[in-house]
Design an enzyme around this catalytic site. Structure first.
Site, short mmCIF file in Angstrom:
data_model
loop_
_atom_site.label_atom_id
_atom_site.label_comp_id
_atom_site.label_asym_id
_atom_site.label_seq_id
_atom_site.Cartn_x
_atom_site.Cartn_y
_atom_site.Cartn_z
N ASP A 214 9.54 59.58 -2.45
CA ASP A 214 10.65 59.28 -1.55
C ASP A 214 10.54 57.91 -0.93
O ASP A 214 9.44 57.37 -0.74
CB ASP A 214 10.69 60.30 -0.40
CG ASP A 214 11.16 61.67 -0.84
OD1 ASP A 214 11.83 61.76 -1.86
OD2 ASP A 214 10.84 62.64 -0.12
N LYS A 215 11.67 57.39 -0.52
CA LYS A 215 11.73 56.12 0.20
C LYS A 215 10.80 56.13 1.41
O LYS A 215 10.07 55.16 1.66
CB LYS A 215 13.17 55.85 0.64
CG LYS A 215 13.34 54.66 1.58
CD LYS A 215 14.78 54.54 2.03
CE LYS A 215 14.96 53.42 3.04
NZ LYS A 215 16.36 53.31 3.51
#
Length: 398
Positions: A214-215
């Site tokens: 994920d970011k």
């Protein structure tokens, strides 16, 4: 570049194409689908792996001094390929495309078949069909130019390299960096950075990326630096010889979490909120292991988590499902992050923590060239260390 390859006996094997089902896992929603995964791979079937159709320098930035004659940092320069090979006695009778896939190992068999058909790969100086059988002493000649496989642009963005050799790269991704361009995130991604520091990888899908996180998850990402390495690592994802461990801070007491050492609950896309995942009967198999549970105080713990499968947001969804969400997870955590007995400092630290407290700290794989077992680790980032210090303040004195 002209290369004459010395004839040698090569095992009668070929790289298998990715199964069509993998295509369903391609990103199309930007960072919303960057995930805590390995099994949900980045790459399409073998036809998409074709370049036309479409991820040790002391961990410093790789610039024009990198010494690659075929590339300049920040530019995706077309690479001229000019290679000749003479068929040996042991290889007589093979199809042209089969032999080419064994000799020119940087390219997929589907790609080589296309080059046989369009005349880029000649057999004794003439164009033949891919199924043509070769004889000893015949000559195959590959002459083509590799173009950049996508519109992703190189950007001079710092990256932290924690492991590198000729075939493999491992990056410690910081919080806030999207892994690759997508809707709403065309620039500033890890792929943009890789294309700048490693411009020779412009012809690899996603610049050689093998999996995603994920970011707002920090930690280790595995990247193949060559086509064979990338495909071999993709195969390892499928047979689970790649492993990775995460550390995360969760709202939950140690005794309760110890009862959930193995979480086996299928995950699918939420029927109403399409950017979210959820546990559902019709979902795909998902198994998470809590390898170690360390109490920070009576109601918060540091977990060491291992993934048996890799589904979108798997760790976050599973921990939320058992009612012990990751601190800072705005999507799957909610008010359950705040437990009883918190001091004002602890409550503020939890409420103001800007991202899910999740870090990919260990990555293990079999080296695609040497066969050596490789394990890479990186420490918990400073923001999580500070959070843990606040939550454990005074706990050891009780």
């Amino acid at each position: 570049m002209t290369t004459n390859i010395t004839p040698k006996q090569i095992p009668d094997t070929e790289l298998s194409a990715q199964q069509p089902s993998v295509q369903d896992e391609l990103l199309n929603d930007g960072d919303l689908l960057d995930n805590d995964l390995i099994d949900d791979n980045l790459l399409d079937d073998e036809s998409t792996l074709d370049y036309e159709e479409i991820d040790d320098d002391d961990d410093e930035s790789h610039d024009e001094d990198q010494g690659d004659d075929n590339s300049i940092a920040g530019q995706a320069i077309p690479q001229v390929i000019d290679m000749t090979y003479t068929v040996t006695e042991n290889e007589a009778g093979l199809r042209i495309d089969k032999l080419a896939s064994q000799v020119f190992t940087d390219f997929s068999r589907a790609q080589l078949q296309g080059w046989v058909s369009d005349g880029s790969l000649l057999y004794n100086g003439s164009v033949q069909k891919p199924k043509q059988r070769v004889k000893a002493g015949d000559v195959i000649h590959l002459s083509t130019t590799l173009q950049q496989h996508s519109e992703d642009q190189p950007e001079n963005i710092d990256i932290e390299v924690v492991y590198e050799d000729d075939a493999v790269l491992v990056i410690n991704k910081p919080v806030g960096m999207v892994v690759h361009p997508g809707a709403g995130n065309q620039t500033g991604t890890l792929v943009n950075a890789l294309l700048y520091h490693y411009p020779q990888q412009h012809h690899l899908p996603r610049a050689g990326l093998v999996h995603r996180i994920d970011k707002d998850t920090s930690g280790l990402l595995l990247i193949g630096k060559t086509k064979p390495a990338q495909m071999a690592l993709m195969e390892q994802l499928k047979d689970k010889s790649v492993y990775r461990h995460y550390q995360c801070v969760v709202a939950g007491d140690q005794a309760s979490l110890m009862r959930h050492r193995r979480i086996d609950a299928p995950i699918g896309r939420h029927r109403n909120q399409r950017t979210k995942m959820t546990v559902m009967t019709a979902g795909r198999e998902a198994v998470t292991h809590l390898l170690n549970v360390t109490a920070l105080n009576d109601n918060y713990c540091l977990l060491d988590v291992g993934l048996e499968t890799g589904r979108t947001h798997q760790i976050r969804v599973h921990l939320s499902h058992i009612t012990y969400p990751i601190v800072g997870d705005r999507v799957y955590g909610g008010r359950r992050q705040l437990r009883a007995g918190l001091t004002e400092a602890q409550r503020n630290a939890i409420s103001n923590f800007p991202r899910q407290a999740l870090h990919a700290y260990t990555l293990g794989f079999v080296h695609p060239t040497t066969g050596e077992d490789i394990e890479v680790t990186t420490p918990i980032p400073e923001d999580m260390q500070k959070l843990m210090a606040v939550l454990s303040d005074g706990y050891d004195d009780e």
